[in-house]
Design a protein around this motif. Structure first.
Motif, PDB file in Angstrom:
ATOM      1  N   GLY A  85       1.378  -1.393  -0.111  1.00  0.00           N
ATOM      2  CA  GLY A  85       0.167  -0.575  -0.410  1.00  0.00           C
ATOM      3  C   GLY A  85       0.845   1.463   0.390  1.00  0.00           C
ATOM      4  O   GLY A  85       1.488   1.668  -0.734  1.00  0.00           O
ATOM      5  N   PHE A  86       0.394   1.909   1.202  1.00  0.00           N
ATOM      6  CA  PHE A  86       0.873   3.664   0.671  1.00  0.00           C
ATOM      7  C   PHE A  86       2.566   3.601   1.033  1.00  0.00           C
ATOM      8  O   PHE A  86       3.393   3.660   1.128  1.00  0.00           O
ATOM      9  N   VAL A  87       2.863   2.585   2.375  1.00  0.00           N
ATOM     10  CA  VAL A  87       4.211   2.414   2.841  1.00  0.00           C
ATOM     11  C   VAL A  87       5.400   1.531   1.458  1.00  0.00           C
ATOM     12  O   VAL A  87       6.199   2.003   1.531  1.00  0.00           O
ATOM     13  N   ASP A  88       4.406   1.237   1.454  1.00  0.00           N
ATOM     14  CA  ASP A  88       5.527   0.385  -0.446  1.00  0.00           C
ATOM     15  C   ASP A  88       5.887   0.850  -1.428  1.00  0.00           C
ATOM     16  O   ASP A  88       7.039   1.172  -1.563  1.00  0.00           O
ATOM     17  N   ASP A  89       4.616   1.879  -1.789  1.00  0.00           N
ATOM     18  CA  ASP A  89       4.695   3.321  -2.796  1.00  0.00           C
ATOM     19  C   ASP A  89       5.916   4.588  -2.031  1.00  0.00           C
ATOM     20  O   ASP A  89       6.425   4.487  -2.630  1.00  0.00           O
ATOM     21  N   ALA A  90       5.856   4.543  -1.122  1.00  0.00           N
ATOM     22  CA  ALA A  90       6.334   5.327  -0.268  1.00  0.00           C
ATOM     23  C   ALA A  90       7.384   5.303  -0.405  1.00  0.00           C
ATOM     24  O   ALA A  90       8.547   5.991  -0.908  1.00  0.00           O
ATOM     25  N   LEU A  91       8.030   3.584   0.284  1.00  0.00           N
ATOM     26  CA  LEU A  91       9.464   3.437   0.710  1.00  0.00           C
ATOM     27  C   LEU A  91       9.832   3.190  -0.859  1.00  0.00           C
ATOM     28  O   LEU A  91      11.092   3.777  -0.909  1.00  0.00           O
ATOM     29  N   MET A  92       9.271   2.544  -2.049  1.00  0.00           N
ATOM     30  CA  MET A  92       9.864   2.297  -3.475  1.00  0.00           C
ATOM     31  C   MET A  92      10.757   4.163  -4.221  1.00  0.00           C
ATOM     32  O   MET A  92      11.035   4.092  -4.850  1.00  0.00           O
ATOM     33  N   ARG A  93       9.670   4.530  -4.037  1.00  0.00           N
ATOM     34  CA  ARG A  93       9.901   5.526  -4.273  1.00  0.00           C
ATOM     35  C   ARG A  93      10.915   6.192  -3.744  1.00  0.00           C
ATOM     36  O   ARG A  93      11.809   7.009  -4.166  1.00  0.00           O
ATOM     37  N   PHE A  94      11.563   6.062  -2.371  1.00  0.00           N
ATOM     38  CA  PHE A  94      12.941   6.997  -2.316  1.00  0.00           C
ATOM     39  C   PHE A  94      13.974   5.825  -2.434  1.00  0.00           C
ATOM     40  O   PHE A  94      14.951   6.131  -2.674  1.00  0.00           O
ATOM     41  N   THR A  95      13.488   4.858  -2.778  1.00  0.00           N
ATOM     42  CA  THR A  95      14.335   4.019  -3.414  1.00  0.00           C
ATOM     43  C   THR A  95      14.906   4.489  -5.448  1.00  0.00           C
ATOM     44  O   THR A  95      15.953   4.324  -4.852  1.00  0.00           O
ATOM     45  N   GLU A  96      13.871   4.364  -5.222  1.00  0.00           N
ATOM     46  CA  GLU A  96      14.093   4.944  -7.210  1.00  0.00           C
ATOM     47  C   GLU A  96      14.817   6.255  -6.733  1.00  0.00           C
ATOM     48  O   GLU A  96      15.914   7.032  -7.647  1.00  0.00           O
ATOM     49  N   LEU A  97      13.786   6.922  -5.520  1.00  0.00           N
ATOM     50  CA  LEU A  97      15.397   8.841  -5.668  1.00  0.00           C
ATOM     51  C   LEU A  97      16.745   8.584  -5.675  1.00  0.00           C
ATOM     52  O   LEU A  97      17.621   9.076  -6.254  1.00  0.00           O
ATOM     53  N   PHE A  98      17.342   7.246  -5.150  1.00  0.00           N
ATOM     54  CA  PHE A  98      18.455   6.930  -5.073  1.00  0.00           C
ATOM     55  C   PHE A  98      19.101   6.510  -6.620  1.00  0.00           C
ATOM     56  O   PHE A  98      20.726   6.328  -7.062  1.00  0.00           O
ATOM     57  N   GLN A  99      18.342   5.592  -6.994  1.00  0.00           N
ATOM     58  CA  GLN A  99      18.708   5.210  -8.348  1.00  0.00           C
ATOM     59  C   GLN A  99      17.972   5.242  -9.395  1.00  0.00           C
ATOM     60  O   GLN A  99      19.283   5.348 -10.868  1.00  0.00           O
ATOM     61  N   SER A 100      17.574   6.746  -9.697  1.00  0.00           N
ATOM     62  CA  SER A 100      17.312   8.008 -10.246  1.00  0.00           C
ATOM     63  C   SER A 100      19.493   8.760 -10.597  1.00  0.00           C
ATOM     64  O   SER A 100      19.693   9.462 -11.268  1.00  0.00           O
ATOM     65  N   VAL A 101      20.222   8.677 -10.241  1.00  0.00           N
ATOM     66  CA  VAL A 101      21.500   9.514 -10.023  1.00  0.00           C
ATOM     67  C   VAL A 101      22.567   8.066  -9.759  1.00  0.00           C
ATOM     68  O   VAL A 101      22.133   7.438  -9.459  1.00  0.00           O
ATOM     69  N   PRO A 102      23.573   7.959 -11.381  1.00  0.00           N
ATOM     70  CA  PRO A 102      24.075   7.234 -12.249  1.00  0.00           C
ATOM     71  C   PRO A 102      24.834   6.995 -10.653  1.00  0.00           C
ATOM     72  O   PRO A 102      25.110   7.900  -9.670  1.00  0.00           O
ATOM     73  N   SER A 103      25.140   5.561  -9.813  1.00  0.00           N
ATOM     74  CA  SER A 103      25.600   5.059  -8.869  1.00  0.00           C
ATOM     75  C   SER A 103      27.309   5.651  -8.504  1.00  0.00           C
ATOM     76  O   SER A 103      27.427   6.023  -7.331  1.00  0.00           O
ATOM     77  N   PHE A 104      27.867   5.124  -9.687  1.00  0.00           N
ATOM     78  CA  PHE A 104      29.206   5.827  -9.351  1.00  0.00           C
ATOM     79  C   PHE A 104      29.469   7.820  -9.444  1.00  0.00           C
ATOM     80  O   PHE A 104      30.197   7.933  -7.862  1.00  0.00           O
ATOM     81  N   ALA A 105      28.713   8.366  -9.529  1.00  0.00           N
ATOM     82  CA  ALA A 105      28.405   9.329 -10.556  1.00  0.00           C
ATOM     83  C   ALA A 105      28.354  10.184  -8.732  1.00  0.00           C
ATOM     84  O   ALA A 105      28.659  10.887  -7.750  1.00  0.00           O
ATOM     85  N   LEU A 106      27.163   9.227  -8.193  1.00  0.00           N
ATOM     86  CA  LEU A 106      26.915   9.794  -7.069  1.00  0.00           C
ATOM     87  C   LEU A 106      27.988   9.358  -5.376  1.00  0.00           C
ATOM     88  O   LEU A 106      28.172  10.595  -4.226  1.00  0.00           O
ATOM     89  N   ALA A 107      28.522   8.767  -5.756  1.00  0.00           N
ATOM     90  CA  ALA A 107      29.912   8.336  -5.054  1.00  0.00           C
ATOM     91  C   ALA A 107      30.755   9.146  -5.869  1.00  0.00           C
ATOM     92  O   ALA A 107      31.370   9.093  -3.884  1.00  0.00           O
ATOM     93  N   VAL A 108      30.684   9.709  -6.132  1.00  0.00           N
ATOM     94  CA  VAL A 108      32.343   9.851  -6.384  1.00  0.00           C
ATOM     95  C   VAL A 108      32.011  12.055  -6.051  1.00  0.00           C
ATOM     96  O   VAL A 108      32.075  12.262  -4.938  1.00  0.00           O
ATOM     97  N   VAL A 109      30.397  12.618  -5.742  1.00  0.00           N
ATOM     98  CA  VAL A 109      29.460  13.542  -4.914  1.00  0.00           C
ATOM     99  C   VAL A 109      29.610  13.576  -3.623  1.00  0.00           C
ATOM    100  O   VAL A 109      30.434  13.933  -2.686  1.00  0.00           O
ATOM    101  N   LEU A 110      29.203  11.868  -3.238  1.00  0.00           N
ATOM    102  CA  LEU A 110      29.368  12.328  -1.530  1.00  0.00           C
ATOM    103  C   LEU A 110      31.207  12.283  -1.333  1.00  0.00           C
ATOM    104  O   LEU A 110      30.831  12.905   0.220  1.00  0.00           O
ATOM    105  N   VAL A 111      32.007  11.327  -2.252  1.00  0.00           N
ATOM    106  CA  VAL A 111      32.994  10.894  -1.325  1.00  0.00           C
ATOM    107  C   VAL A 111      33.703  12.719  -1.285  1.00  0.00           C
ATOM    108  O   VAL A 111      34.633  13.225  -0.231  1.00  0.00           O
ATOM    109  N   ALA A 112      33.973  13.680  -2.457  1.00  0.00           N
ATOM    110  CA  ALA A 112      34.223  14.811  -2.218  1.00  0.00           C
ATOM    111  C   ALA A 112      33.457  15.777  -1.257  1.00  0.00           C
ATOM    112  O   ALA A 112      33.977  16.287  -1.075  1.00  0.00           O
ATOM    113  N   ILE A 113      32.212  15.679  -0.937  1.00  0.00           N
ATOM    114  CA  ILE A 113      31.838  16.232   0.086  1.00  0.00           C
ATOM    115  C   ILE A 113      32.315  15.994   1.440  1.00  0.00           C
ATOM    116  O   ILE A 113      32.760  16.755   2.497  1.00  0.00           O
ATOM    117  N   PHE A 114      32.429  15.145   1.656  1.00  0.00           N
ATOM    118  CA  PHE A 114      32.500  14.486   2.849  1.00  0.00           C
ATOM    119  C   PHE A 114      34.042  14.713   3.315  1.00  0.00           C
ATOM    120  O   PHE A 114      35.132  13.739   4.520  1.00  0.00           O
TER     121      PHE A 114
END
Length: 279
Positions: free
Chosen positions: A105-134
């Motif tokens: 239901g709603f819980v599934d929809d909310a959590l999967m949209r949250f998951t898709e938010l992270f998958q919408s950005v190429p994983s390696f590019a996101l890793a580069v940005v995170l390491v550069a920030i921290f």
């Protein structure tokens, strides 16, 4: 356990991968014994080619450090990064996937949209940005790899939980008065271990590759000796001293290949449908 090993041993590639992986783990464990001198110590002239000196059989790097010592000590760090980042990814992805799949239901929809938010950005590019920030460090690398690696875990577990929650043993547990958390922990999650173990073996391999790529780009921890750091340090002199990047690169290749072969063997041994076909 005996049946599992019989099914696993039928996959010759998996057995070969297990032997390679065992050898690399042994190298990491015995590195302080085999090479007691610090891998950071300058012990010879720079750019000494391999196989010219028995004591420094892999040659030396740009600073005159023993490359064999660096490769051996770096094995521990590279394997540790792969293992720890995978564990953190599982700790994030498993609860999210289990909750989404069980409640729907709603819980599934909310959590999967949250998951898709992270998958919408190429994983390696996101890793580069995170390491550069921290700021580049072993901790930030582990966190970055974990953050980009958990979505597949959540999606896999969601599908497994959705297929299991309608089973009779789950209905019996609910009718007996068990709370949702207890049902998930005691009845459902133990039956999802097989695909999780297989995925985890692949994730360790992917994490080692990501750490190596980050170090190659200069985003590794300059205070920690790892295979990626050695390759990154040798990238500017690859024409002059090819061996600096070549030997750690070969070990990365062998480790990733071994983990993937072991993952395929685990899939064959743990997948009940494949087991019945084998019989």
């Amino acid at each position: 356990m005996t049946d599992f090993w019989k099914r696993f041993s039928k996959h010759r590639g998996a057995v070969a991968g297990l032997l390679i992986l065992f050898a690399i783990i042994l190298l990491a464990v015995l590195a302080p014994v085999l090479f007691p001198t610090s891998p950071w110590a300058m012990v010879q002239r720079p750019f000494m080619p391999p196989f010219q000196n028995g004591e420094f059989f892999l040659g030396t790097d740009t600073m005159g450090r023993n490359l064999a010592s660096g490769v051996a000590h770096g094995a521990y760090i590279s394997l540790l990064v792969g293992l720890v980042s995978t564990v953190v990814s599982l700790m994030i992805g498993i609860p999210i996937g289990a909750i989404a799949g069980y409640f729907g239901g709603f819980v599934d929809d909310a959590l999967m949209r949250f998951t898709e938010l992270f998958q919408s950005v190429p994983s390696f590019a996101l890793a580069v940005v995170l390491v550069a920030i921290f700021q580049p460090s072993i901790t930030s690398i582990v966190i970055a790899i974990a953050i980009v690696s958990w979505p597949p875990v959540a999606r896999l577990l969601r599908g497994e939980v959705m297929s299991l929650k309608s089973r009779d043993f789950v209905d019996a547990a609910i009718l007996s008065g068990q709370k949702p958390a207890t049902v998930i922990m005691r009845q459902i999650l133990p039956n999802t271990l097989s695909p999780i173990i297989v995925l985890a073996s692949m994730m360790v391999a992917a994490a080692i590759l990501v750490e190596s790529a980050l170090s190659f780009m200069g985003l590794g921890d300059a205070n920690i000796m790892s295979w990626g750091y050695i390759i990154g340090a040798g990238r500017t002199v690859i024409r002059q001293a090819w061996w600096v990047s070549f030997f750690p690169g070969v070990l990365i290749l062998l480790t990733v290949l071994a983990l993937n072969l072991v993952g395929e063997g685990l899939n064959d041994a743990l997948n009940p449908r494949l087991s019945r076909k084998g019989k």
